[in-house]
Scaffold this motif. Structure first.
Motif, short mmCIF file in Angstrom:
data_model
loop_
_atom_site.label_atom_id
_atom_site.label_comp_id
_atom_site.label_asym_id
_atom_site.label_seq_id
_atom_site.Cartn_x
_atom_site.Cartn_y
_atom_site.Cartn_z
N GLY A 47 52.01 113.84 12.24
CA GLY A 47 51.23 113.60 14.06
C GLY A 47 52.18 113.94 14.71
N TYR A 48 52.02 115.48 14.96
CA TYR A 48 52.66 116.23 15.76
C TYR A 48 51.91 116.96 16.19
N VAL A 49 51.37 116.94 17.72
CA VAL A 49 50.40 117.99 18.15
C VAL A 49 50.91 118.98 17.87
N TRP A 69 58.72 111.08 21.37
CA TRP A 69 57.42 111.90 21.25
C TRP A 69 57.47 112.28 19.76
N ILE A 70 58.57 111.72 18.77
CA ILE A 70 58.15 111.36 17.56
C ILE A 70 58.28 110.33 16.97
N THR A 71 57.80 110.00 15.40
CA THR A 71 57.65 109.12 15.00
C THR A 71 59.05 108.13 14.70
N TYR A 107 65.26 118.06 23.85
CA TYR A 107 64.47 118.43 25.31
C TYR A 107 63.02 117.94 24.80
N GLY A 108 62.36 117.07 25.46
CA GLY A 108 61.20 116.86 24.98
C GLY A 108 60.74 116.51 23.86
N VAL A 109 61.71 115.50 23.20
CA VAL A 109 61.46 115.58 21.70
C VAL A 109 61.91 114.11 21.24
N ALA A 147 60.75 107.62 12.37
CA ALA A 147 60.91 107.90 10.58
C ALA A 147 61.32 109.07 11.52
N ASN A 148 61.09 110.07 12.22
CA ASN A 148 61.42 111.38 12.77
C ASN A 148 62.87 110.47 13.72
N ARG A 149 62.71 109.82 14.56
CA ARG A 149 64.60 108.81 14.90
C ARG A 149 65.24 109.49 14.80
N SER A 161 61.59 121.08 9.70
CA SER A 161 62.38 119.92 10.28
C SER A 161 63.05 119.07 10.37
N PHE A 162 63.21 118.48 11.28
CA PHE A 162 64.13 117.31 11.41
C PHE A 162 64.56 116.93 10.15
N ALA A 163 63.23 116.36 8.83
CA ALA A 163 63.85 115.93 7.50
C ALA A 163 64.92 117.08 6.78
N TYR A 209 53.13 124.86 22.62
CA TYR A 209 53.76 124.00 23.57
C TYR A 209 54.50 125.36 24.28
N PRO A 210 54.11 125.13 25.85
CA PRO A 210 54.87 126.08 27.25
C PRO A 210 56.70 126.50 27.26
N ALA A 211 56.36 127.73 27.03
CA ALA A 211 58.49 127.71 27.54
C ALA A 211 58.79 127.49 28.43
N ALA A 212 59.56 126.94 28.13
CA ALA A 212 60.42 126.59 29.49
C ALA A 212 61.63 126.40 29.87
N TYR A 213 62.72 126.66 30.23
CA TYR A 213 64.57 126.65 30.93
C TYR A 213 64.89 124.80 31.11
N ASP A 256 62.80 124.57 14.74
CA ASP A 256 60.87 124.28 15.43
C ASP A 256 60.51 123.90 13.78
N PHE A 257 59.35 123.32 13.67
CA PHE A 257 58.28 123.56 12.02
C PHE A 257 57.08 123.57 12.37
N ASN A 258 56.76 124.27 14.00
CA ASN A 258 55.94 124.92 14.24
C ASN A 258 56.05 126.08 14.35
N PHE A 310 73.49 123.55 19.09
CA PHE A 310 72.27 123.39 17.73
C PHE A 310 70.93 122.77 18.69
N GLU A 311 69.89 123.58 19.20
CA GLU A 311 68.63 122.76 19.85
C GLU A 311 67.50 122.33 18.93
N LEU A 312 67.33 121.30 19.12
CA LEU A 312 66.66 120.61 17.79
C LEU A 312 64.60 120.80 18.55
N GLY A 313 64.34 120.94 18.16
CA GLY A 313 62.69 120.82 18.40
C GLY A 313 62.39 121.94 19.32
N ALA A 314 62.90 122.96 19.42
CA ALA A 314 62.91 123.75 20.54
C ALA A 314 61.89 124.73 21.21
N GLY A 315 60.78 124.00 20.36
CA GLY A 315 59.40 124.91 20.74
C GLY A 315 59.61 126.32 21.34
N MET A 316 59.34 126.87 22.11
CA MET A 316 58.85 128.46 22.00
C MET A 316 60.88 129.37 22.36
C1 LIG Z 1 57.52 118.53 24.13
S1 LIG Z 1 58.34 120.00 22.67
C2 LIG Z 1 59.50 120.89 23.52
C3 LIG Z 1 59.77 122.05 23.47
C4 LIG Z 1 61.48 122.27 23.65
N1 LIG Z 1 62.17 121.88 23.35
C5 LIG Z 1 61.21 122.65 25.62
O1 LIG Z 1 61.35 121.30 26.07
O2 LIG Z 1 60.07 123.69 25.99
C6 LIG Z 1 58.89 119.29 21.08
C7 LIG Z 1 58.87 119.83 20.39
O3 LIG Z 1 59.47 118.67 18.77
C8 LIG Z 1 58.50 120.15 17.64
N2 LIG Z 1 58.91 119.29 17.14
C9 LIG Z 1 58.25 117.89 16.91
N3 LIG Z 1 58.49 117.21 15.63
C10 LIG Z 1 59.28 117.79 14.98
C11 LIG Z 1 59.57 117.79 13.48
N4 LIG Z 1 59.40 116.53 12.93
N5 LIG Z 1 60.37 118.95 13.03
C12 LIG Z 1 60.74 119.71 14.16
N6 LIG Z 1 60.33 119.56 15.06
C13 LIG Z 1 59.46 119.00 15.75
C14 LIG Z 1 57.11 120.16 18.04
O4 LIG Z 1 57.05 121.64 17.34
C15 LIG Z 1 57.76 121.58 19.20
O5 LIG Z 1 57.82 122.65 19.90
#
Ligand SMILES: C[S@@+](CC[C@H](N)C(=O)[O-])C[C@H]1O[C@@H](n2cnc3c(N)ncnc32)[C@H](O)[C@@H]1O
Length: 508
Positions: free
Chosen positions: A6-8, A125-127, A120-122, A129-131, A100-102, A13-17, A73-75, A47-53
């Motif tokens: 259910g995550y986009v 924003w997740i379910t 950051y931003g994770v 179960a993912n938390r 994935s986080f799972a 996601y745009p890259a950011a620092y 990241d799972f994307n 370790f950075e979780l859900g690191a996007g770009m």
């Molecule tokens: C809002 S973005 C933030 C990206 C980065 N941390 C930033 O702030 O630039 C959340 C990221 O978490 C990843 N994500 C969401 N659910 C995930 C999951 N269950 N397992 C792995 N990655 C996940 C998404 O693909 C996305 O890249």
């Protein structure tokens, strides 16, 4: 459910620092909050979780060559971008995992015990179960004494704007059109509703900046901000309880100025909090006092409180530098106007370059704590950064390789808007003009300093590709035209004022 839970996943996601995720920054937050930090002058794991770009992880790996960095990241598109940047900068200490986080919670990745875990931003924003997977991962890998950075949309601050997210999500789910179109239609609908005098928008001040963001921010950001099925603002007490399952305790805000309550709470508010010993309840009360809508927190597995003497010893190992050009710095307002002369003295001292806390304390005749408080306020206002004195001797080569890779990328697009500094143990957000000037200087023969006029012409030619990638009448094209018109002045200012900062922070 699909792989993305259910995550986009159909729009990047745009890259950011984000400087707050730096191990050095987190250690400084620990020190200011009176908790023993982790030593980062020796090997550590991160370790950075859900690191996007992956821009943040790459900048941190480049600016901490002594650390081993991992991100996931799972994307797959995000993972490929993060890996490409790490490869271009030849960062041997950066590993990007597609999982994935799972997967992580189940131990499917081969990882060492970790000193730092950040996201950051994770978290909101997740379910749920993912938390739980995130918490299980932390429980499994974080070392005793390890540090976690987490941010999330928070309650009670989101209360009056929650229905806007529901409106956007609901509208998107009824409209099976491509994602960008979904967002445009949902934004138009919200604006139409507001114009029609819908009672929900009446006198709702908090909606104003959300509506402005809907009009101005990139589609990728908006989709990831609003269109995830698991999106849910959270209360501090609930997050603290969830993280307690991994043995974590809250130690303070990641925003350095957050350690000094006198700067943002009134005296009666401070008195109200002073009577509360339970940290969970205290933070809850603070969120009601401030109507918090976004939290950025530091947690530790087994925090160790420091004595005042130990804290002073750590403060003596810190320095501070301006990150904005000196002329542009306006002293930040604080609750306590009596600080103004001390802040002016500090700014005057920093105008000539980075200074140690100890040097500033003797210069201003104040304590290390007092210097730390002003430095934290400058840092929170985005004008300064604090750093560890030992970092001055760190190997600068990886950060310079990353900066060259980012500067070269900037001739093709405007994705990576930061440059790394080994002295800061982190990066500085840097605009397109700055990165293109960096590119010109990096390409100049060793020892040569090209003329400002030549650099200006070269930057203008490097910008041409940018014009080609946006519609002629778009706001992006208008911004590029304005940038081109101002180039001679901008380039002269960058050479006179930004270049000395890059040099003093060992960025080039
Ligand atoms: C809002 S973005 C933030 C990206 C980065 N941390 C930033 O702030 O630039 C959340 C990221 O978490 C990843 N994500 C969401 N659910 C995930 C999951 N269950 N397992 C792995 N990655 C996940 C998404 O693909 C996305 O890249």
């Amino acid at each position: 459910m699909n792989w993305n839970d259910g995550y986009v996943a159909d729009l990047d996601y745009p890259a950011a620092y984000f400087a707050e995720q730096s191990p050095s920054h987190l250690n400084i937050a620990c020190i200011l909050n009176g908790v023993e930090p982790l030593p980062v002058d020796r090997p550590f794991t991160y370790f950075e979780l859900g690191a996007g770009m992956g821009l943040t992880s790459n900048v941190l790996a480049a600016s901490h060559p002594q650390g081993s960095f991992y991100s996931n990241d799972f994307n797959p598109a995000h993972v490929a971008s993060a890996r490409q940047l790490a490869d271009e900068a030849q960062l041997a200490n950066m590993t990007v995992l597609e999982c994935s986080f799972a997967d992580l919670a189940q131990g499917k990745a081969d990882l060492p015990p970790l000193d730092y875990i950040t996201m950051y931003g994770v978290y909101s924003w997740i379910t749920p179960a993912n938390r739980q997977c995130v918490v299980a991962f932390i429980k499994r890998y974080l070392k005793p004494g390890g540090v976690v950075y987490v941010n999330y949309n928070a309650l009670p601050g989101w209360t009056r704007t929650l229905p806007l997210q529901q409106l956007l999500l609901e509208h998107a789910s009824c409209n099976p059109v491509p994602r960008v179109r979904q967002l445009e239609q949902a934004r138009d609908l919200a604006q139409e509703l507001a114009k029609s005098g819908a009672a929900f928008f009446d006198g709702n001040k908090q909606l104003e900046h959300r509506m402005a963001s809907l009009s101005g921010d990139k589609a990728g950001y908006l989709a990831h901000e609003y269109l995830n099925s698991g999106w849910e603002p959270l209360y501090h007490a609930d997050v603290a309880d969830e993280l307690a399952d991994a043995g974590l305790a809250f130690i303070g805000p990641a925003d350095l100025s957050g350690a000094f309550e006198g700067d943002y709470l009134t005296v009666p508010q401070q008195e109200l909090l002073a009577g509360i010993d339970d940290p969970r309840w205290r933070e809850t009360m603070r969120d009601y006092l401030l109507n918090t809508s976004f939290r950025e927190d530091v947690y530790i597995r087994g925090p160790r409180r420091m004595s005042a003497a130990r804290q002073a010893a750590w403060l003596a190992r810190l320095g501070v530098t301006l990150t904005s050009v000196a002329d542009a710095v306006v002293a930040p307002e604080g609750a306590n106007g009596a600080d103004a002369p001390a802040m002016r003295q500090l700014l005057d001292a920093l105008a000539s370059g980075p200074k140690t806390f100890a040097g500033l304390a003797s210069l201003t005749g104040s304590s290390l704590q007092a210097v730390a408080r002003l430095a934290a306020r400058l840092s929170a206002a985005g004008h300064a950064a604090c750093y560890f004195l030992g970092s001055e001797t760190a190997d600068a080569a990886p950060a310079r390789r990353l900066n060259r890779a980012i500067a070269a990328q900037s001739t093709l697009g405007d994705h990576y808007q930061a440059l790394a500094s080994p002295k800061l143990g982190g990066g500085l957000r840097s605009g397109l003009a700055q990165r293109l000037v960096y590119q010109c200087l990096a390409q100049a023969p060793a020892g040569a300093q090209p003329e400002a006029g030549d650099i200006s012409k070269r930057v203008e030619s490097l910008m041409l590709g940018h014009f080609a990638s946006c519609a002629p009448d778009s706001p992006a094209a208008a911004a590029l035209h304005a940038m081109r018109a101002a180039l001679p002045r901008t380039v002269a200012a960058i050479l006179a004022q930004r270049l000395p900062i890059w040099r003093s922070l060992r960025m080039m």
